[in-house]
Write a protein that holds these residues in place. Structure first.
Motif, PDB file in Angstrom:
ATOM      1  N   VAL A   1      11.776  -7.141 -11.185  1.00  0.00           N
ATOM      2  CA  VAL A   1      11.760  -6.146  -9.785  1.00  0.00           C
ATOM      3  C   VAL A   1      11.551  -7.367  -8.796  1.00  0.00           C
ATOM      4  CG1 VAL A   1      10.864  -4.622  -8.848  1.00  0.00           C
ATOM      5  CG2 VAL A   1      11.221  -4.167 -11.574  1.00  0.00           C
ATOM      6  N   MET A   2      11.784  -7.214  -8.117  1.00  0.00           N
ATOM      7  CA  MET A   2      11.708  -7.510  -6.960  1.00  0.00           C
ATOM      8  C   MET A   2      11.226  -7.058  -5.942  1.00  0.00           C
ATOM      9  SD  MET A   2      10.696 -10.743  -5.030  1.00  0.00           S
ATOM     10  CE  MET A   2       9.665 -10.519  -3.671  1.00  0.00           C
ATOM     11  N   LEU A   3       8.930  -7.359  -5.768  1.00  0.00           N
ATOM     12  CA  LEU A   3       9.079  -5.926  -4.163  1.00  0.00           C
ATOM     13  C   LEU A   3       8.776  -6.569  -3.206  1.00  0.00           C
ATOM     14  CD1 LEU A   3       6.397  -3.769  -6.978  1.00  0.00           C
ATOM     15  CD2 LEU A   3       8.830  -3.121  -6.448  1.00  0.00           C
ATOM     16  N   GLY A   4      10.358  -6.479  -2.232  1.00  0.00           N
ATOM     17  CA  GLY A   4      10.106  -7.409  -0.992  1.00  0.00           C
ATOM     18  C   GLY A   4       8.843  -6.358  -0.191  1.00  0.00           C
ATOM     19  N   ASN A   5       8.335  -6.887   1.093  1.00  0.00           N
ATOM     20  CA  ASN A   5       7.646  -6.898   2.253  1.00  0.00           C
ATOM     21  C   ASN A   5       8.474  -5.740   2.199  1.00  0.00           C
ATOM     22  OD1 ASN A   5       5.818  -6.841   3.747  1.00  0.00           O
ATOM     23  ND2 ASN A   5       6.816  -8.362   5.575  1.00  0.00           N
ATOM     24  N   LEU A   6       7.518  -4.290   1.991  1.00  0.00           N
ATOM     25  CA  LEU A   6       7.028  -3.302   2.707  1.00  0.00           C
ATOM     26  C   LEU A   6       5.358  -2.714   2.261  1.00  0.00           C
ATOM     27  CD1 LEU A   6       9.941  -2.283   1.071  1.00  0.00           C
ATOM     28  CD2 LEU A   6       9.857  -1.997   3.401  1.00  0.00           C
ATOM     29  N   HIS A   7       5.753  -1.094   2.852  1.00  0.00           N
ATOM     30  CA  HIS A   7       4.386  -0.273   3.087  1.00  0.00           C
ATOM     31  C   HIS A   7       4.106  -0.739   1.190  1.00  0.00           C
ATOM     32  CE1 HIS A   7       1.473   2.324   3.540  1.00  0.00           C
ATOM     33  NE2 HIS A   7       1.366   2.778   4.173  1.00  0.00           N
ATOM     34  N   PRO A   8       2.810  -0.418   0.479  1.00  0.00           N
ATOM     35  CA  PRO A   8       2.932  -0.895  -0.878  1.00  0.00           C
ATOM     36  C   PRO A   8       2.836   1.125  -1.212  1.00  0.00           C
ATOM     37  CG  PRO A   8       0.625  -2.382   1.044  1.00  0.00           C
ATOM     38  CD  PRO A   8       1.870  -1.459   1.610  1.00  0.00           C
ATOM     39  N   LEU A   9       2.670   1.609  -0.683  1.00  0.00           N
ATOM     40  CA  LEU A   9       3.286   3.315  -1.407  1.00  0.00           C
ATOM     41  C   LEU A   9       5.292   3.202  -2.033  1.00  0.00           C
ATOM     42  CD1 LEU A   9       1.495   5.837   1.130  1.00  0.00           C
ATOM     43  CD2 LEU A   9       0.440   5.115  -1.596  1.00  0.00           C
ATOM     44  N   VAL A  10       5.657   2.061  -1.388  1.00  0.00           N
ATOM     45  CA  VAL A  10       7.183   2.388  -1.269  1.00  0.00           C
ATOM     46  C   VAL A  10       7.641   1.157  -2.456  1.00  0.00           C
ATOM     47  CG1 VAL A  10       9.336   1.725   0.067  1.00  0.00           C
ATOM     48  CG2 VAL A  10       7.634   2.891   1.015  1.00  0.00           C
TER      49      VAL A  10
END
Length: 307
Positions: A121-130
């Motif tokens: 899973v690659m969590l791109g630069n977004l709000h940490p809650l997202v």
């Protein structure tokens, strides 16, 4: 085939550098990550949101690269996230001219059912809650979770960022962000401090000066390829992340030794991204060019020395 789940913005960018300027063009972290990861033998999906002003031709570009967009929500009557930036002569510093969140302001990510078991899973630069909400939706614990973030979230959502960092394996940030997050100027000390916050591996990106990979006492440095011209650095960090996670997902090996290769693959793909405006170079890139430049990276770093 192995699965890579990508969460990140799919957006419009307007860019100005010393070499020219663009009108609204295809951009967004999720876009760059997806295009970069498409050079590997895997199934990938982007979870994001756009408005109905987002052209069908851009959606077709993604699907043509075998990127699953069933998790890309199109909001009727909504406007797509837009960012505009002006780069200074050194291309390392920039001014943000406009940020319009639009549909991203109320984004609730929905992971496609067939990617709730994705290995990477690659969590791109977004709000940490997202980012956290995506991990909550996974039905099988991923082999590797990689998170990208930036100083903006450190300033306005630090508790939420620290929470999600406890759930990840790798964090990718630049040197300035590593110093801010850790409170340490030395990048070695910064990495050690960030390691205590949760991530097992820390990748610190240094732009034209390469990237560092830290794991416990182990450190690996990958140079950036010296280029005659850097045209537009937008998306280079996300392209790096796509190469890094794409290689890991394809190889199914999450060891430190294999991550060294992943850093090189990421750096290699990022070196193409900066050669044209926006996604133009990545869309025109073919695998033969990628392999040829990998050989250049090998020549750049390989030497024999008598000890």
């Amino acid at each position: 085939m192995n699965k890579l789940l990508i969460v990140g913005t799919v957006a419009f960018d307007a860019i100005e550098t010393p070499f020219g300027k663009t009108d609204k063009i295809l951009g967004g972290a999720g876009t760059y990550i997806g295009l970069s990861a498409s050079f590997f033998n895997l199934q990938s999906a982007i979870v994001s949101v756009v408005g109905d002003d987002f052209p069908q031709e851009y959606l077709d570009l993604l699907t043509a690269r075998n990127i699953d967009i069933s998790g890309l929500e199109v909001v009727k009557g909504g406007k797509t996230f837009f960012w505009s930036g002006l780069y200074h002569n050194d291309l390392n510093s920039r001014d943000t001219l406009a940020t319009e969140l639009n549909v991203l302001a109320d984004f609730q990510p929905k992971v496609p059912q067939n990617f709730k078991d994705a290995e990477v899973v690659m969590l791109g630069n977004l709000h940490p809650l997202v980012q956290s909400s995506v991990l909550d939706q996974m039905e099988v614990k991923p082999k590797l979770v990689v998170l990208d973030t930036m100083n903006f979230w450190m300033n306005c959502a630090l508790p939420e960022l620290l929470d999600v960092m406890k759930r990840i394996d790798v964090i990718t940030i630049n040197d300035e962000e590593a110093r801010q997050l850790s409170g340490e100027y030395s990048l070695v000390k910064a990495a050690a401090k960030i390691h205590t916050m949760g991530p097992k591996y820390i990748v610190i990106k240094k732009g034209e000066h390469g990237a560092l990979l830290f794991h416990n006492e182990n450190v690996f440095f990958a140079p950036a390829l010296p280029l005659e011209e850097v045209f537009d650095p937008t998306g280079a960090g996300d392209t790096f992340a796509g190469g890094f996670t794409g290689f890991i997902a394809q190889s199914e090996n999450v060891s430190f030794e294999n991550m060294k290769n992943a850093v090189i693959y990421g750096s290699n793909l990022a070196s193409f991204c900066v050669e044209k405006f926006g996604t133009e170079r990545m869309l025109a890139l073919d695998k033969n060019e990628v392999v040829s430049r990998l050989q250049q990276f090998k020549s750049l770093t390989q030497f024999d020395i008598e000890l």
